[in-house]
Write a protein that holds these residues in place. Structure first.
Motif, PDB file in Angstrom:
ATOM      1  N   PHE A  66       4.119   1.354 -14.320  1.00 14.60           N
ATOM      2  CA  PHE A  66       4.051   0.097 -13.562  1.00 14.60           C
ATOM      3  C   PHE A  66       5.327  -0.731 -13.700  1.00 14.60           C
ATOM      4  N   LYS A  67       5.822  -0.834 -14.911  1.00 13.68           N
ATOM      5  CA  LYS A  67       6.978  -1.698 -15.166  1.00 13.68           C
ATOM      6  C   LYS A  67       8.276  -1.167 -14.568  1.00 13.68           C
ATOM      7  N   ARG A  68       8.309   0.095 -14.181  1.00 15.38           N
ATOM      8  CA  ARG A  68       9.528   0.640 -13.595  1.00 15.38           C
ATOM      9  C   ARG A  68       9.794   0.109 -12.192  1.00 15.38           C
ATOM     10  N   TYR A  69       8.762  -0.345 -11.504  1.00 17.55           N
ATOM     11  CA  TYR A  69       8.962  -0.883 -10.154  1.00 17.55           C
ATOM     12  C   TYR A  69       9.648  -2.236 -10.248  1.00 17.55           C
ATOM     13  N   LYS A 109      13.300   1.248  -7.167  1.00 17.69           N
ATOM     14  CA  LYS A 109      13.939   0.029  -6.664  1.00 17.69           C
ATOM     15  C   LYS A 109      13.635  -0.239  -5.198  1.00 17.69           C
ATOM     16  N   LYS A 110      13.074   0.730  -4.515  1.00 15.45           N
ATOM     17  CA  LYS A 110      12.851   0.642  -3.081  1.00 15.45           C
ATOM     18  C   LYS A 110      11.673  -0.294  -2.761  1.00 15.45           C
ATOM     19  N   LYS A 137      11.414  -7.246  -6.295  1.00 14.50           N
ATOM     20  CA  LYS A 137      10.720  -8.516  -6.496  1.00 14.50           C
ATOM     21  C   LYS A 137       9.940  -8.968  -5.267  1.00 14.50           C
ATOM     22  N   ASN A 138      10.234  -8.407  -4.113  1.00 11.90           N
ATOM     23  CA  ASN A 138       9.540  -8.809  -2.892  1.00 11.90           C
ATOM     24  C   ASN A 138       8.349  -7.912  -2.558  1.00 11.90           C
ATOM     25  N   SER A 139       8.099  -6.920  -3.400  1.00 12.09           N
ATOM     26  CA  SER A 139       6.963  -6.022  -3.208  1.00 12.09           C
ATOM     27  C   SER A 139       5.857  -6.373  -4.197  1.00 12.09           C
ATOM     28  N   ILE A 140       4.624  -6.272  -3.743  1.00 13.15           N
ATOM     29  CA  ILE A 140       3.469  -6.544  -4.600  1.00 13.15           C
ATOM     30  C   ILE A 140       3.176  -5.330  -5.474  1.00 13.15           C
ATOM     31  N   THR A 141       3.228  -5.516  -6.780  1.00 15.64           N
ATOM     32  CA  THR A 141       2.900  -4.463  -7.736  1.00 15.64           C
ATOM     33  C   THR A 141       2.063  -5.098  -8.832  1.00 15.64           C
ATOM     34  N   GLN A 142       0.813  -4.640  -8.980  1.00 14.30           N
ATOM     35  CA  GLN A 142      -0.100  -5.266  -9.927  1.00 14.30           C
ATOM     36  C   GLN A 142      -0.716  -4.225 -10.860  1.00 14.30           C
ATOM     37  N   PHE A 143      -1.181  -4.705 -12.006  1.00 16.02           N
ATOM     38  CA  PHE A 143      -1.699  -3.830 -13.055  1.00 16.02           C
ATOM     39  C   PHE A 143      -3.030  -4.382 -13.559  1.00 16.02           C
ATOM     40  N   LYS A 144      -4.000  -3.478 -13.724  1.00 14.28           N
ATOM     41  CA  LYS A 144      -5.302  -3.867 -14.272  1.00 14.28           C
ATOM     42  C   LYS A 144      -5.771  -2.792 -15.238  1.00 14.28           C
TER      43      LYS A 144
END
Length: 261
Positions: A219-222, A193-194, A225-232
């Motif tokens: 990936f989905k655990r992050y 959540k951090k 909403k204001n942090s960039i988290t992307q998946f490829k």
């Protein structure tokens, strides 16, 4: 969007393999103007052959824990003039997620990452490929060296026998069972959540030991909403992604992602 100013990259090696496997990646990013570091885990300095020759009585390596590995990279990062971009593969991805959680990264890329504590790896292929490294019912004072048969399944599935053999001899080294077990303990916990620096997950559709579905759950655990988290996901990649013939496709994708932040 946020601009990443850092021109420093720290590569974090995974379990079972030598840190020298990053050389092509280092050359690529250094050609783009980055300063790179790819330190060995404690007591893993040397070529793959040199480290293998210390088995099975390498008690110093056998005592290494996940905390020791994280501390090695944390201490390096704290000597640098800027927060680096951290890129970690497999167990090194887990270490990268821990370092990111501690606020030590300008950005992070995790390549087929072992998940932190709480993301349960229930996939059969993960269990089949990795359970021996935990050393259940064996002495923790002896290291574990992945057999060629396990290597074929866990890392280099789909490759020619000649390529599998070459990759094994160039990369495979003994591992601490204590470190491997640490990935299943609170020492491997992160706060999903951090808020965090930009984070990119890379997954491989042919990876047996860290299947894409496990990467996706990680990936989905992050949740910030204001942090960039992307998946490829690269559908044709097995776990040997760092050393595959098309490794430059991966480094180029990472470079473009960093430039696009």
């Amino acid at each position: 969007m946020q601009t990443i100013q850092s021109k420093t990259i720290v590569f974090v090696t995974g379990a079972f393999v030598t840190n020298l496997g990053w050389r092509n990646w280092q050359n690529y990013f250094e050609s783009k103007g980055y300063t790179t570091y790819a330190p060995a885990w404690p007591h893993k300095e040397g070529t793959a052959a040199e480290v293998r020759n210390r088995k099975p009585n390498d008690t110093a390596l056998a005592r290494v824990t996940i905390k020791d590995v994280v501390t090695t990279y944390e201490n390096l990062i704290k000597t640098l003039p800027e927060k680096p971009i951290i890129i970690g593969h497999s167990f090194g991805g887990l270490v990268t997620q821990i370092l990111l959680n501690r606020g030590l990264a300008a950005a992070a890329v995790v390549v087929h990452s072992v998940p932190p504590f709480g993301v349960i790896p229930y996939e059969f292929s993960f269990l089949k490929a990795g359970w021996r490294s935990l050393g259940l019912f064996t002495s923790l004072n002896k290291t574990y060296l992945m057999s060629f048969k396990t290597w074929q399944y866990a890392f280099v599935n789909g490759m020619s026998l000649e390529a599998q053999q070459a990759a094994y001899h160039e990369n495979t080294i003994p591992e601490s069972k204590r470190a491997a077990r640490g990935g299943l303990t609170l020492a491997a916990k992160v706060d999903f959540k951090k808020p965090h620096a930009p984070l990119l997950f890379l997954a491989g559709g042919q990876d047996n030991i860290i299947p894409a579905s496990l990467n996706k759950r990680n990936f989905k655990r992050y949740s910030d909403k204001n942090s960039i988290t992307q998946f490829k996901q690269f559908d044709n990649h097995n776990h040997f992604v760092v050393g595959l013939p098309d490794w430059q496709d991966t480094t180029t994708y990472i470079y473009n992602w960093i430039q696009g932040l």
